[in-house]
Design a protein around this motif. Structure first.
Motif, PDB file in Angstrom:
ATOM      1  N   SER A 268       7.536   3.744  -2.736  1.00  0.00           N
ATOM      2  CA  SER A 268       6.952   3.971  -3.874  1.00  0.00           C
ATOM      3  C   SER A 268       5.664   3.786  -4.062  1.00  0.00           C
ATOM      4  N   VAL A 269       4.896   4.447  -5.295  1.00  0.00           N
ATOM      5  CA  VAL A 269       3.713   4.414  -5.341  1.00  0.00           C
ATOM      6  C   VAL A 269       3.620   4.311  -6.975  1.00  0.00           C
ATOM      7  N   ILE A 270       2.713   3.581  -7.299  1.00  0.00           N
ATOM      8  CA  ILE A 270       2.200   3.597  -9.039  1.00  0.00           C
ATOM      9  C   ILE A 270       0.749   4.403  -9.024  1.00  0.00           C
ATOM     10  N   VAL A 271       0.787   5.390  -9.864  1.00  0.00           N
ATOM     11  CA  VAL A 271      -0.242   6.318 -10.192  1.00  0.00           C
ATOM     12  C   VAL A 271      -0.674   5.901 -11.488  1.00  0.00           C
ATOM     13  N   SER A 272      -2.106   5.170 -11.771  1.00  0.00           N
ATOM     14  CA  SER A 272      -2.384   4.694 -12.796  1.00  0.00           C
ATOM     15  C   SER A 272      -3.936   4.866 -12.993  1.00  0.00           C
ATOM     16  N   GLY A 273      -4.539   5.856 -12.135  1.00  0.00           N
ATOM     17  CA  GLY A 273      -5.872   6.108 -12.266  1.00  0.00           C
ATOM     18  C   GLY A 273      -6.756   4.918 -11.977  1.00  0.00           C
ATOM     19  N   GLY A 274      -6.407   4.249 -11.126  1.00  0.00           N
ATOM     20  CA  GLY A 274      -7.114   2.916 -10.663  1.00  0.00           C
ATOM     21  C   GLY A 274      -8.182   3.218  -9.597  1.00  0.00           C
ATOM     22  N   TYR A 275      -7.985   4.475  -8.862  1.00  0.00           N
ATOM     23  CA  TYR A 275      -9.088   4.929  -8.028  1.00  0.00           C
ATOM     24  C   TYR A 275      -9.656   6.101  -8.493  1.00  0.00           C
TER      25      TYR A 275
END
Length: 643
Positions: free
Chosen positions: A245-252
């Protein structure tokens, strides 16, 4: 029930090349849990439990990864791409560990279970499919109960700390973190016994979570900080990590989120300010993402979105399964090398919750920009509510809700004793009710709401502050009397006739609205029914499924649910044939997401409490609200007046 023989894995959402189709076998007959291992040099060897892979495994990982990237990077001229058959997933051997815990296992209700060491995550990769409607309901109920315990424990710890420090005092630690830690110690985290690939049973696309640690409790994403959750190479059968799983939160800064297609930046190389400060390395989650791409293993995608609300500053939305279709090494915005992965959403799933969240936000501010037709009214309450109530119908020409007079509050019989400053006692809390005031005593020594206005637990009756109280409208014990706060929409539905949905995210325990009509005594109701009119009886509303709301006996040793004095039976009816509010269009369901709580605030008559509706769970926007009217089959037709 599933068969226990070896079967080829067939996922309707995935279509990998024939050379990579794994063969799987069920672990148990009851849930058809499909487990698989990654291959090692010995196909019959069990999953490695060592802390470090062997040297040969490490060499194999490095060579395999170089080969996977060779054509893209054009940097390894001496690399020969390995045959994909050498990376095929192999079946799990027969006779799984009989002592393994079922996926949905949890301690019996009321039993305090604390282990010396928290349960460790399993290294066994499984995919759970074909649970059937009954199985899905069971898993969903288990998720519901676990989320209820988590939220109740979080609120309990927040309230206990507030008692010690006083409201506004400096707090140590976060209640959401403490709640998750206690549940982990008590063996209440879900899906720890298996590392699930694909969908988590009981978790649906579009589900919303307010705290990241709740994702860990559900088994949806096991990392508290890292954006990539994966099975480490030291635990897999051949030393290769696998992303789940991955979390996409705009951290990069190099992320590019286009909805169904995501260019996901690998992890690592950031400084304390979140800026890319060095090259990323081909290790950990980055290597796991490539291995999942190589083997055709899908990953769950959770989006973290900024969303201001009374509970947290962001929400996490489960958006379903994505396939990793490409990967490469690139120069990022800051000039450092980063690994990028192209994720594409698998077809055939429900609409993404993040898309619905954005749609609902637009509808609140500029509805005609996304739905130019279908609106009958932008406020059927005619400004009687704090916020407008939309009326939408894109199915037919029916405009029935416009034909009723709108009531923001229920109308009680004339002559009902109204609480006044000279006839009833009230608190003297100038800035707001605090512990020890008379209003707390009226509620059996505890307030019904937390500091965010969320219902802590169901009670037979809640006494809110009234006209005789000196506290301000912002008092924590004045919630329902302040009226509607969330944007609601009445809409035409093919399934339910008319329905109600919220344009805002509703947190579990959030006040929605009052169920308003004209209250009738039993004698008046008997006369009305003789004339053939249909009525709604508040005493029939059922909240039996939510009686355990606030029960912490599974976590706190010696905890006992508070006992409350019983109130007289609610013996009045509600006539909504001419005057009503938005609540009267909420549909009936035996699996509701809305619960009923009786409240008194403007009078003292126990015979006529106000019928208040609260969110029974976290409700995403655009989700139809439902209420258990507690009716028998032969009475269901009478609900047509509300439908």
């Amino acid at each position: 029930m599933g068969s226990s023989s070896h079967i080829p894995f067939q996922d309707p959402h995935l279509n990998p090349s024939p050379t990579l189709i794994p063969k799987l076998e069920p672990i148990t007959e009851s849930t058809q849990n499909l487990a698989f291992q990654l291959p090692n040099s010995n196909p019959q060897a069990p999953i490695s439990s060592s802390n470090e892979p062997s040297n040969s495994d490490s060499d194999n990982v490095a060579e395999t990864f170089r080969s996977a990237f060779a054509q893209r990077l054009q940097r390894h001229d001496d690399v020969t791409v390995l045959d994909s058959l050498t990376g095929a997933i192999v079946p799990v051997e027969d006779n799984p560990n009989p002592e393994s815990v079922p996926v949905d296992a949890s301690p019996p209700s009321g039993v305090f279970t604390r282990r010396p060491k928290p349960q460790q995550r399993s290294s066994e990769l499984v995919r759970i499919t074909d649970v059937g409607p009954d199985g899905e309901r069971q898993f969903r109920e288990n998720v519901r109960r676990t989320r209820m315990v988590y939220d109740s424990l979080r609120i309990y710890m927040m309230m206990e700390e507030a008692k010690r420090l006083g409201f506004g005092g400096t707090r140590k630690g976060r209640p959401d973190s403490k709640a998750a830690s206690l549940m982990k110690d008590c063996f209440l985290w879900l899906n720890r016994d298996k590392r699930i690939v694909g969908s988590i049973p009981g978790v649906q696309v579009g589900d919303i979570f307010f705290f990241r640690l709740e994702l860990c409790v559900m088994g949806l994403h096991g990392q508290t900080q890292a954006g990539i959750d994966y099975l480490t190479g030291s635990l897999s059968s051949n030393g290769e990590p696998i992303a789940t799983s991955v979390i996409v939160s705009g951290g990069y800064e190099d992320d590019d989120d286009q909805g169904d297609v995501i260019i996901y930046t690998g992890h690592g190389g950031q400084d304390k300010l979140g800026k890319q400060a060095e090259h990323q390395k081909l290790e950990g989650g980055n290597l796991a993402m490539d291995r999942s791409m190589y083997y055709g293993i899908e990953v769950r995608v959770i989006r973290g979105l900024k969303y201001e609300n009374s509970v947290s500053s962001r929400v996490y939305v489960y958006d379903g399964l994505f396939r990793i279709v490409d990967s490469w090494f690139d120069v990022g915005i800051s000039g450092f090398g980063v690994y990028k992965f192209r994720l594409e959403r698998i077809d055939g799933q429900a609409e993404m919750g993040s898309s619905i969240l954005k749609l609902a936000s637009t509808l609140k501010n500029n509805p005609l920009s996304v739905r130019p037709t279908g609106y009958i009214s932008f406020d059927i309450s005619n400004r009687k509510e704090n916020v407008p109530v939309y009326l939408f119908n894109d199915i037919d020409s029916d405009q029935e809700p416009l034909f009723y007079e709108y009531l923001a509050k229920a109308s009680f019989p004339p002559g009902l004793f109204i609480q006044g400053s000279g006839s009833a006692s009230g608190c003297s809390c100038i800035t707001g009710c605090t512990s020890g005031c008379i209003c707390e005593a009226k509620n059996s020594g505890e307030f019904a709401y937390d500091y965010h206005g969320k219902l802590i637990r169901l009670k037979p009756l809640i006494h809110e502050c009234g006209p005789a109280c000196q506290c301000p409208p912002t008092c924590r014990n004045r919630v329902t009397q302040n009226g509607l706060k969330n944007r609601l929409e009445v809409f035409r539905s093919l399934e339910t006739g008319w329905g109600v949905r919220s344009l805002d995210v509703l947190h579990a325990g959030a006040f929605i609205c009052e169920y308003a009509g004209v209250a009738l005594t039993r004698e008046q109701a008997n006369i009305m029914t003789m004339n053939g009119d249909t009525l709604v009886y508040p005493a029939r509303f059922s909240s039996a499924r939510w009686e355990e709301w606030g029960d912490l006996s599974q976590v706190l040793a010696g905890y006992q649910q508070p006992s409350y004095p019983q109130i007289p039976p609610v013996d009045f009816a509600m006539d909504v044939s001419k005057m009503r509010n938005v609540a009267c269009y909420i549909s009936h369901s035996t699996d509701p997401n809305v619960i009923v709580q009786l409240v008194l605030h403007d009078h003292n008559s126990l015979m006529f409490p106000r019928v208040m509706l609260f969110a029974a769970e976290n409700i995403p926007p655009m989700t139809e609200l439902s209420l258990d009217y507690g009716v028998a089959d032969d009475w269901t037709a009478k609900l047509a007046i509300s439908n």
